[in-house]
Design a protein around this motif. Structure first.
Motif, short mmCIF file in Angstrom:
data_model
loop_
_atom_site.label_atom_id
_atom_site.label_comp_id
_atom_site.label_asym_id
_atom_site.label_seq_id
_atom_site.Cartn_x
_atom_site.Cartn_y
_atom_site.Cartn_z
N PRO A 20 44.44 36.52 44.65
CA PRO A 20 44.16 35.36 45.51
C PRO A 20 43.90 34.08 44.70
O PRO A 20 43.98 32.99 45.24
N ARG B 209 40.62 39.08 41.92
CA ARG B 209 41.64 40.13 42.10
C ARG B 209 41.02 41.50 41.88
O ARG B 209 41.29 42.44 42.63
N ASN C 69 38.86 42.35 44.88
CA ASN C 69 39.68 42.76 46.02
C ASN C 69 40.16 44.19 45.86
O ASN C 69 40.14 44.98 46.81
#
Length: 98
Positions: A25, A51, A54
């Motif tokens: 992201p 990242r 996530n």
């Protein structure tokens, strides 16, 4: 141009950080692609922290706040800032990936 043999391709992919399985992201890197600097000119050796968070959220339960994979971590009912995850959840994710 010749194609890289699958045996080498799988070895290289196995050496990558498991967080590359999800898009980043922060820099917009696609799945299985390395993160890049803001100028997009240099590849980064490690994925961006968001990242990694996530990926951790997707693959591991959190021992600290008792949430299942896919559910964001929280502290006393309040979500952690910036989508962060508890450090203990990172350990769970690394053990799952090993």
């Amino acid at each position: 141009m010749t194609r890289m043999p699958d045996s080498i391709r799988h070895t290289l992919r196995a050496a990558q950080h498991p967080a590359r399985a999800v898009p980043c992201p922060h820099c917009g890197a696609h799945e299985h692609q390395p993160c890049t600097t803001p100028s997009k000119r240099r590849l980064m050796p490690q994925p961006h922290p968001q990242r990694v968070s996530n990926w951790v959220q997707i693959v591991a339960c959190c021992p600290a706040c008792q949430v299942e994979p896919g559910v964001p971590c929280h502290e006393n009912g309040w979500p952690l800032r910036n989508g962060d995850t508890h450090p203990r959840r990172h350990i769970e994710a690394q053990e799952t990936a090993a």
